[in-house]
Design a protein around this motif. Sequence first.
Motif, PDB file in Angstrom:
ATOM      1  N   MET A   1      -4.573  27.616 140.014  1.00 38.47           N
ATOM      2  CA  MET A   1      -3.151  27.572 139.663  1.00 38.47           C
ATOM      3  C   MET A   1      -2.340  27.080 140.856  1.00 38.47           C
ATOM      4  O   MET A   1      -2.688  27.310 142.014  1.00 38.47           O
ATOM      5  CB  MET A   1      -2.666  28.972 139.254  1.00 38.47           C
ATOM      6  CG  MET A   1      -3.370  29.510 138.005  1.00 38.47           C
ATOM      7  SD  MET A   1      -2.948  31.218 137.677  1.00 38.47           S
ATOM      8  CE  MET A   1      -1.189  31.070 137.352  1.00 38.47           C
ATOM      9  N   SER A   2      -1.260  26.362 140.516  1.00 39.34           N
ATOM     10  CA  SER A   2      -0.375  25.852 141.556  1.00 39.34           C
ATOM     11  C   SER A   2       1.049  25.902 141.040  1.00 39.34           C
ATOM     12  O   SER A   2       1.306  25.917 139.833  1.00 39.34           O
ATOM     13  CB  SER A   2      -0.750  24.417 141.939  1.00 39.34           C
ATOM     14  OG  SER A   2      -0.549  23.540 140.835  1.00 39.34           O
ATOM     15  N   TRP A   3       1.979  25.958 141.984  1.00 38.91           N
ATOM     16  CA  TRP A   3       3.393  26.009 141.603  1.00 38.91           C
ATOM     17  C   TRP A   3       3.837  24.715 140.915  1.00 38.91           C
ATOM     18  O   TRP A   3       4.718  24.730 140.061  1.00 38.91           O
ATOM     19  CB  TRP A   3       4.237  26.244 142.846  1.00 38.91           C
ATOM     20  CG  TRP A   3       4.098  27.654 143.393  1.00 38.91           C
ATOM     21  CD1 TRP A   3       3.264  28.620 142.951  1.00 38.91           C
ATOM     22  CD2 TRP A   3       4.840  28.197 144.474  1.00 38.91           C
ATOM     23  NE1 TRP A   3       3.423  29.767 143.675  1.00 38.91           N
ATOM     24  CE2 TRP A   3       4.394  29.538 144.636  1.00 38.91           C
ATOM     25  CE3 TRP A   3       5.825  27.710 145.323  1.00 38.91           C
ATOM     26  CZ2 TRP A   3       4.911  30.379 145.613  1.00 38.91           C
ATOM     27  CZ3 TRP A   3       6.343  28.540 146.296  1.00 38.91           C
ATOM     28  CH2 TRP A   3       5.891  29.877 146.447  1.00 38.91           C
ATOM     29  N   GLY A   4       3.197  23.611 141.323  1.00 42.94           N
ATOM     30  CA  GLY A   4       3.638  22.328 140.764  1.00 42.94           C
ATOM     31  C   GLY A   4       3.404  22.217 139.277  1.00 42.94           C
ATOM     32  O   GLY A   4       4.175  21.550 138.565  1.00 42.94           O
ATOM     33  N   THR A   5       2.341  22.825 138.773  1.00 46.06           N
ATOM     34  CA  THR A   5       2.033  22.736 137.347  1.00 46.06           C
ATOM     35  C   THR A   5       2.553  23.944 136.574  1.00 46.06           C
ATOM     36  O   THR A   5       2.996  23.805 135.428  1.00 46.06           O
ATOM     37  CB  THR A   5       0.517  22.628 137.155  1.00 46.06           C
ATOM     38  OG1 THR A   5      -0.132  23.732 137.785  1.00 46.06           O
ATOM     39  CG2 THR A   5      -0.002  21.333 137.765  1.00 46.06           C
ATOM     40  N   GLU A   6       2.456  25.128 137.197  1.00 44.35           N
ATOM     41  CA  GLU A   6       2.835  26.336 136.488  1.00 44.35           C
ATOM     42  C   GLU A   6       4.332  26.624 136.567  1.00 44.35           C
ATOM     43  O   GLU A   6       4.890  27.250 135.660  1.00 44.35           O
ATOM     44  CB  GLU A   6       2.049  27.533 137.048  1.00 44.35           C
ATOM     45  CG  GLU A   6       0.536  27.376 136.987  1.00 44.35           C
ATOM     46  CD  GLU A   6       0.020  27.268 135.568  1.00 44.35           C
ATOM     47  OE1 GLU A   6       0.683  27.822 134.652  1.00 44.35           O
ATOM     48  OE2 GLU A   6      -1.041  26.643 135.363  1.00 44.35           O
ATOM     49  N   LEU A   7       4.968  26.204 137.642  1.00 52.21           N
ATOM     50  CA  LEU A   7       6.395  26.518 137.845  1.00 52.21           C
ATOM     51  C   LEU A   7       7.208  25.241 138.041  1.00 52.21           C
ATOM     52  O   LEU A   7       8.124  25.195 138.855  1.00 52.21           O
ATOM     53  CB  LEU A   7       6.540  27.448 139.086  1.00 52.21           C
ATOM     54  CG  LEU A   7       5.780  28.774 139.028  1.00 52.21           C
ATOM     55  CD1 LEU A   7       5.928  29.514 140.347  1.00 52.21           C
ATOM     56  CD2 LEU A   7       6.285  29.635 137.880  1.00 52.21           C
ATOM     57  N   TRP A   8       6.875  24.225 137.237  1.00 55.64           N
ATOM     58  CA  TRP A   8       7.561  22.944 137.403  1.00 55.64           C
ATOM     59  C   TRP A   8       9.042  23.023 137.091  1.00 55.64           C
ATOM     60  O   TRP A   8       9.833  22.211 137.590  1.00 55.64           O
ATOM     61  CB  TRP A   8       6.890  21.900 136.501  1.00 55.64           C
ATOM     62  CG  TRP A   8       6.977  22.247 135.034  1.00 55.64           C
ATOM     63  CD1 TRP A   8       6.090  22.963 134.323  1.00 55.64           C
ATOM     64  CD2 TRP A   8       8.013  21.870 134.148  1.00 55.64           C
ATOM     65  NE1 TRP A   8       6.488  23.084 133.016  1.00 55.64           N
ATOM     66  CE2 TRP A   8       7.689  22.419 132.881  1.00 55.64           C
ATOM     67  CE3 TRP A   8       9.197  21.136 134.273  1.00 55.64           C
ATOM     68  CZ2 TRP A   8       8.500  22.248 131.774  1.00 55.64           C
ATOM     69  CZ3 TRP A   8       9.993  20.957 133.164  1.00 55.64           C
ATOM     70  CH2 TRP A   8       9.655  21.523 131.932  1.00 55.64           C
ATOM     71  N   ASP A   9       9.425  24.009 136.266  1.00 54.21           N
ATOM     72  CA  ASP A   9      10.816  24.112 135.868  1.00 54.21           C
ATOM     73  C   ASP A   9      11.545  25.267 136.557  1.00 54.21           C
ATOM     74  O   ASP A   9      12.635  25.654 136.143  1.00 54.21           O
ATOM     75  CB  ASP A   9      10.911  24.279 134.353  1.00 54.21           C
ATOM     76  CG  ASP A   9      10.137  25.504 133.877  1.00 54.21           C
ATOM     77  OD1 ASP A   9       9.288  26.018 134.668  1.00 54.21           O
ATOM     78  OD2 ASP A   9      10.354  25.944 132.737  1.00 54.21           O
TER      79      ASP A   9
END
Length: 630
Positions: A31-39
């Motif tokens: 998991m990464s912030w770029g994919t999971e927390l893109w918004d």
Amino acid sequence: MLALLASGSSRSSSNNKLAESENAAQNSNNMSWGTELWDQSEYLAIHTNRGIDALDKYANFLRDRVAIETEYAGKLRRLVKNYQPKKKEEEDNEFTSVQAFRNLLKEVGDLAGQREVVSESLQVAVIAGVTLLSKTLREERKKCLSDGANLQQNLTSQLSSLDRAKRNYEKAYRDSEKAVDSYKRADMDLNLSRAEVERYKNVMTSKIQQSDDAKNEYANQLQKTNNLQQQHFNMLLPAVLNRLQELDEKRTRGFREFIVGAADVESSVAPIIARCMEGIVKAGESINEKEDTFKVIERYQSGFTPPRDIPFEDLSKCDPDSVQDSHYSSSTNHLTIKGTMSANKLRKRVGIFNIFGSNKNSLTADGQKEDFSDLPPNQRRKKLQGKIAELSQNIAQETKARDGLMKMKIVYEANSSLGNPMTVEGQLNESEHKLEKLKVDLKKYQDYLEKASQVPVAASSPQASRNQLQNGHRTSRHSNGSADDHHDDGDDQPDDAGSLSRSDSEDNVAQIQNGHNNNNNGSASPESGLGTSHTSLPGSGQGSANENAIGDETYYETEVETLNPLGTCRALYPFEASSEGSIPMSEGEELQVIEIDQGDGWTRVRRANNSNGWDEGFVPTSYIECTLYA
């Protein structure tokens, strides 16, 4: 069976927890912030800021702790300094309790040093690292947020362009629709000329072309916007968010390392602190009450034996005068005993008489004589042994220094380029002079010790001798502290028991100055250092009192036997007796010496007196010229 089931279930639950933790770790890696927390860019910005603030808070915590550690170490050192033994208390260092307390202070000082080490290590290794990391993270976060803002601004600008192209396309399309309708109506209207219909057609064609151009522009902007949006949310923004994720993980990892590092700093000094605690325990266990008790005995033991029983006085066989004199002897002898035991009275007399002439036996810094003859025998020998050991150590050190200078001189003489031999000559002569002086002092104190060792310890105290006198067995104590049966050999020497004969002489002189001492007003003042003693001289009031008390004619003849003179002296100057215990003399007068100067500047003499036989007392040694018998 139940126990097996329980153990099996517990193992299965622990295995499940381990598997869950492994899965969570694997999922966290995927998991990464770029994919999971893109918004959630705004919340991520807030989260990273709070994380760095927490790191700064930890740094402030460490600074406050360092301040506390430094203050604690400083207060410990001040505590140790305030409770260091004073110079006047150094004589108590031989006791195990005092030594234990000194060792405890040393260990507490080492503890303070370890707290300073903790403070310095936290300051250098941890706080500096936390401050640097916080500064770096803030700069990286600021750059990440700036890049994210630029990406968002580009996307917003593209969306605005797309919106404008769409509005233009909608307007052009509506205009083209109207132009087509106008052309159709004009073409069906038979009243219009061919030219007017052609004009509507041209307008329609123009509007359709504008609509097509707007449509193409709209399609183009839509394509660009979709491409940019796809790149923004799939590549550019995730990259920025992943950088923020790495930044936050770096902060979290640093937080962990700094906390562990601070604990390591504390753990590194723990063995030393443990050794300090062991030293304190060892110091406490080294205290030996029996050894301290023995050292107290060694320090204060005088060498005297307790007084004998006081004899019964039969008043029916004594006249009132002798009884009165006997009571006087008892009361004044108590002062003599105290003066002999503590040497306080002797020191006071020396202080009063020291105003005349020279002092053959100088006093030390603490008011004692150079040969310690004012101390009891045991204490005197210990003092002399300590002085001899100190001088021997100084001689050994000075000998090493002299040998080093001699070797240096030989090297300089062999190779003059290394130095001038004459520069060492002065130091060598000075060292030789010091060494010679130390050897002379050592020989002097060795003689003192030999003389003190040859003198036997008094078999009884002055109080015991007084009891012997009252019991009718008169003994005269010579200056060497031994008791002989009414025989005076005239060989007076400084004694180890606080100069007993000196005290005796002073007592007798005080009695001579006051006649036969038939009243208590004739007793010597304790402040003068002159007290009465059991060794009264012939012709003194004390002797008369004892003779009457005993009532034995044979004993009376023995009592009045005079002391053998040690020599003669001639008065160089006239002297007026102004202090108690002294006698006047005129210039050129011949006197008998019955006690030589004991180091206080006074010599005891006597002369014939027509009234009562002899006058005895002290005269300044510097006022007379003595000729002693061989």
